[in-house]
Write an enzyme that holds these catalytic residues in place. Structure first.
Site, PDB file in Angstrom:
ATOM      1  N   VAL A  16      -4.925 -32.108  21.470  1.00 44.48           N
ATOM      2  CA  VAL A  16      -3.807 -33.241  21.780  1.00 44.48           C
ATOM      3  C   VAL A  16      -3.315 -32.712  23.060  1.00 44.48           C
ATOM      4  O   VAL A  16      -3.007 -33.993  23.761  1.00 44.48           O
ATOM      5  CB  VAL A  16      -2.818 -33.190  20.521  1.00 44.48           C
ATOM      6  CG1 VAL A  16      -1.525 -34.042  20.654  1.00 44.48           C
ATOM      7  CG2 VAL A  16      -3.548 -33.436  19.272  1.00 44.48           C
ATOM      8  N   ARG A  47      -1.247 -19.998  25.301  1.00 45.61           N
ATOM      9  CA  ARG A  47      -1.374 -18.615  24.572  1.00 45.61           C
ATOM     10  C   ARG A  47      -2.341 -18.064  25.464  1.00 45.61           C
ATOM     11  O   ARG A  47      -2.481 -16.802  25.960  1.00 45.61           O
ATOM     12  CB  ARG A  47      -1.857 -18.614  23.398  1.00 45.61           C
ATOM     13  CG  ARG A  47      -0.650 -19.008  22.354  1.00 45.61           C
ATOM     14  CD  ARG A  47      -1.138 -18.691  20.984  1.00 45.61           C
ATOM     15  NE  ARG A  47      -2.041 -19.613  20.351  1.00 45.61           N
ATOM     16  CZ  ARG A  47      -2.759 -19.801  19.275  1.00 45.61           C
ATOM     17  NH1 ARG A  47      -2.272 -18.902  18.348  1.00 45.61           N
ATOM     18  NH2 ARG A  47      -3.521 -20.768  19.094  1.00 45.61           N
ATOM     19  N   LYS A 106       3.854 -31.849  11.698  1.00 44.70           N
ATOM     20  CA  LYS A 106       4.251 -32.283  10.529  1.00 44.70           C
ATOM     21  C   LYS A 106       4.729 -31.080   9.458  1.00 44.70           C
ATOM     22  O   LYS A 106       5.515 -31.272   8.578  1.00 44.70           O
ATOM     23  CB  LYS A 106       2.980 -33.124   9.741  1.00 44.70           C
ATOM     24  CG  LYS A 106       1.818 -31.966   9.844  1.00 44.70           C
ATOM     25  CD  LYS A 106       0.634 -32.954   9.302  1.00 44.70           C
ATOM     26  CE  LYS A 106      -0.762 -32.130   9.727  1.00 44.70           C
ATOM     27  NZ  LYS A 106      -1.013 -32.112  11.008  1.00 44.70           N
ATOM     28  N   VAL A 133       2.781 -38.239  11.758  1.00 43.68           N
ATOM     29  CA  VAL A 133       2.170 -38.795  10.478  1.00 43.68           C
ATOM     30  C   VAL A 133       1.065 -39.891  11.047  1.00 43.68           C
ATOM     31  O   VAL A 133       1.488 -40.689  11.573  1.00 43.68           O
ATOM     32  CB  VAL A 133       3.177 -39.339   9.648  1.00 43.68           C
ATOM     33  CG1 VAL A 133       2.412 -40.097   8.273  1.00 43.68           C
ATOM     34  CG2 VAL A 133       4.166 -38.311   8.971  1.00 43.68           C
ATOM     35  N   ILE A 137      -1.342 -44.685  14.560  1.00 41.53           N
ATOM     36  CA  ILE A 137      -0.700 -45.792  13.728  1.00 41.53           C
ATOM     37  C   ILE A 137       0.877 -45.675  13.701  1.00 41.53           C
ATOM     38  O   ILE A 137       1.261 -44.800  13.364  1.00 41.53           O
ATOM     39  CB  ILE A 137      -1.304 -45.654  12.008  1.00 41.53           C
ATOM     40  CG1 ILE A 137      -2.870 -45.440  12.036  1.00 41.53           C
ATOM     41  CG2 ILE A 137      -0.782 -47.024  11.445  1.00 41.53           C
ATOM     42  CD1 ILE A 137      -3.167 -45.214  10.731  1.00 41.53           C
ATOM     43  N   GLY A 188     -17.380 -32.536  12.931  1.00 40.40           N
ATOM     44  CA  GLY A 188     -16.083 -32.149  13.681  1.00 40.40           C
ATOM     45  C   GLY A 188     -14.952 -32.736  12.898  1.00 40.40           C
ATOM     46  O   GLY A 188     -13.700 -32.746  13.323  1.00 40.40           O
ATOM     47  N   GLU A 191     -12.346 -28.562   9.639  1.00 49.36           N
ATOM     48  CA  GLU A 191     -12.148 -27.555  10.181  1.00 49.36           C
ATOM     49  C   GLU A 191     -13.075 -26.438   9.655  1.00 49.36           C
ATOM     50  O   GLU A 191     -13.556 -26.839   8.326  1.00 49.36           O
ATOM     51  CB  GLU A 191     -10.571 -26.921  10.223  1.00 49.36           C
ATOM     52  CG  GLU A 191      -9.741 -28.003  10.657  1.00 49.36           C
ATOM     53  CD  GLU A 191      -9.517 -27.933  12.197  1.00 49.36           C
ATOM     54  OE1 GLU A 191     -10.479 -27.115  12.885  1.00 49.36           O
ATOM     55  OE2 GLU A 191      -9.164 -28.678  12.862  1.00 49.36           O
ATOM     56  N   ASP A 202      -1.794 -30.948   4.067  1.00 48.52           N
ATOM     57  CA  ASP A 202      -1.566 -31.675   4.955  1.00 48.52           C
ATOM     58  C   ASP A 202      -0.943 -32.988   4.740  1.00 48.52           C
ATOM     59  O   ASP A 202      -0.168 -33.498   5.112  1.00 48.52           O
ATOM     60  CB  ASP A 202      -3.142 -32.154   5.844  1.00 48.52           C
ATOM     61  CG  ASP A 202      -2.765 -32.949   6.921  1.00 48.52           C
ATOM     62  OD1 ASP A 202      -2.257 -32.483   8.262  1.00 48.52           O
ATOM     63  OD2 ASP A 202      -3.139 -34.177   6.673  1.00 48.52           O
ATOM     64  N   LYS A 206       3.194 -34.689   5.222  1.00 47.07           N
ATOM     65  CA  LYS A 206       3.015 -36.195   5.676  1.00 47.07           C
ATOM     66  C   LYS A 206       3.940 -37.020   4.637  1.00 47.07           C
ATOM     67  O   LYS A 206       5.048 -37.780   5.013  1.00 47.07           O
ATOM     68  CB  LYS A 206       1.869 -36.777   5.977  1.00 47.07           C
ATOM     69  CG  LYS A 206       1.225 -36.136   7.092  1.00 47.07           C
ATOM     70  CD  LYS A 206      -0.371 -36.506   7.380  1.00 47.07           C
ATOM     71  CE  LYS A 206      -0.879 -35.931   8.347  1.00 47.07           C
ATOM     72  NZ  LYS A 206      -2.396 -36.175   8.547  1.00 47.07           N
TER      73      LYS A 206
END
Length: 429
Positions: A16, A47, A106, A133, A137, A188, A191, A202, A206
């Protein structure tokens, strides 16, 4: 247009973060025109500084994120490193040193959103997090701003693309869970360790964020009931199809019928094929909002990935920079309602229960008696038997989760019930 640029510090430069940096560079003129001033990438904290990052000046890269946010000349900090620490400390430090913050974190917002909002307000800075979230969108801002004059009663959504891809594959091809997960990993979407997705962590984070905004109430991650989807089977999908349903992992945030409390939960559920969420395929996300004045609204689109998430980050960046130029801040936390968050036992919905039973007379009567004794009304029953064993599928009318739990416990004590094969909620009706 102001010529002096607004300076942006980027914390994290993974999938991202690198896309945020790329768009800031390639769309610099458009962003400047929309904001009213140029934006300049003033530093990138990572890092592993030795890793090549195309299009980013190596002179901007640092491993000292704390020093970067403390510089004093930074206008906006974009945090896309994730996790609780050091993200929390870095964000509060940014506020203390004069920067507003755009975050996609999140997990942190679900756990410590109230404290972060308080820190932002204390220092007169913005905290925006559209990207936390459902990726690209537009959802946080419509709930926080566009529907600010309305009363939201329910938020029902698919907010994790990985789980939706897996369940959609199981539905469309008849694949088992592990087979569908393996394909998601190969493409992909999943994970190497998919636990956060498939166990609902996850989506629960959210859900906490959405419930807090929708109901003007502080909802933490610990308030959200969470149930993963690893036990969903091909047999469950076969049963769903017989009912004219499919199965989705849903985040559901609801206001109680009397308006006195709210609930937030994540779990797999059967949903009618006639419901708009049933047609959401692949790795896409969609959120269905029900409110008094607006009625029913649906937000749909790609819910993850570098470019979609970066799009949401950049949208927030533009808004925060505009506020910065105008000497103003956008909407902060709205928790005035302070409604209690009820537990799962208070949730009322329909249930699909599959039982393994002895194939002999009187079994159905025994099972029906147990449901009646616990105040759970039966809608339909389907029974199949062979060689002394049978399956009994019961679909209830709406009942509380507490009543259903008591019913199942009593059913397990019957000599004629060999086991409870599956229990699934039926939503979206």
């Amino acid at each position: 247009m102001r010529t002096r640029p607004l300076k942006v510090a980027l914390l994290g430069c993974g999938v991202v973060g690198s896309e945020v940096a790329r768009i800031m560079t390639t769309h610099a003129d458009d962003l400047a025109a929309r904001i009213g001033a140029p934006v300049e990438l003033a530093g990138v904290a990572v890092r592993r500084p030795a890793k090549l990052r195309e299009g980013i000046d190596p002179a901007l890269v640092t491993t000292d994120a704390t020093a970067l946010v403390k510089r004093g000349d930074i206008d906006v900090v974009v945090e896309v490193i994730g996790g609780i620490e050091p993200a929390r400390t870095l964000i509060t430090t940014a506020f203390e040193h004069g920067a507003s913050v755009v975050s996609a974190n999140k997990a942190l917002l679900a756990q410590a959103g109230a404290a972060l909002h308080a820190a932002a307000e204390q220092h007169g800075k913005d905290l925006y997090y559209e990207a936390a979230v459902a990726g690209a969108i537009p959802l946080i801002r419509p709930l926080r701003e566009s529907l600010a004059g309305d009363k939201v009663n329910r938020v029902l959504g698919i907010v994790n693309g990985t789980t939706n891809f897996i369940l959609d594959k199981m539905d469309s091809t008849g694949a088992g869970y592990q087979e569908a997960l393996d394909e998601a990993t190969a493409l992909g979407y999943a994970e190497a360790d998919p636990t956060a997705d498939v166990e609902g962590f996850d989506a629960a984070a959210k859900a906490a964020i959405l419930a807090g905004i929708a109901f003007h109430t502080r909802v933490r991650l610990d308030d959200v009931y969470r149930e993963g989807m690893t036990e969903v089977t091909a047999a469950d999908f076969a049963s769903a199809k017989e009912m004219g349903c499919t199965i989705k992992l849903l985040a559901i945030c609801e206001r109680a019928a009397d308006g006195g409390s709210v609930t937030a939960r994540v779990h797999p559920a059967m949903i009618p094929l006639t419901h708009p969420l049933a047609s959401v395929r692949g790795a896409y996300n969609a959120v269905f909002v029900e409110s008094d004045a607006s009625g029913q609204l649906m937000f749909y689109g790609p819910g993850a990935g570098g470019s979609p998430t970066a799009s949401a980050v950049l949208g927030d960046l533009v808004a925060v920079c505009r506020n910065r130029l105008n000497g103003a801040t956008g909407p902060g936390e709205s928790a005035y309602a302070a409604l209690p968050v009820s537990g799962m036992g208070e949730v009322v919905t329909r249930y699909h229960i599959s039982l393994d039973v002895a194939d002999k007379p009187g079994v159905l009567a025994q099972v029906a008696t147990v449901f009646a004794e616990h105040g759970v009304s039966i809608d339909t029953v389907r029974q199949q038997g062979k060689d002394g064993e049978a399956s009994l599928v019961v679909v209830t009318h709406r009942a509380s989760d507490a009543a259903l739990v008591g019913t199942v416990e009593a059913l397990r004590k019957l000599d004629t019930v060999r086991g409870v094969a599956s229990i699934m909620r039926v939503e979206g009706e």
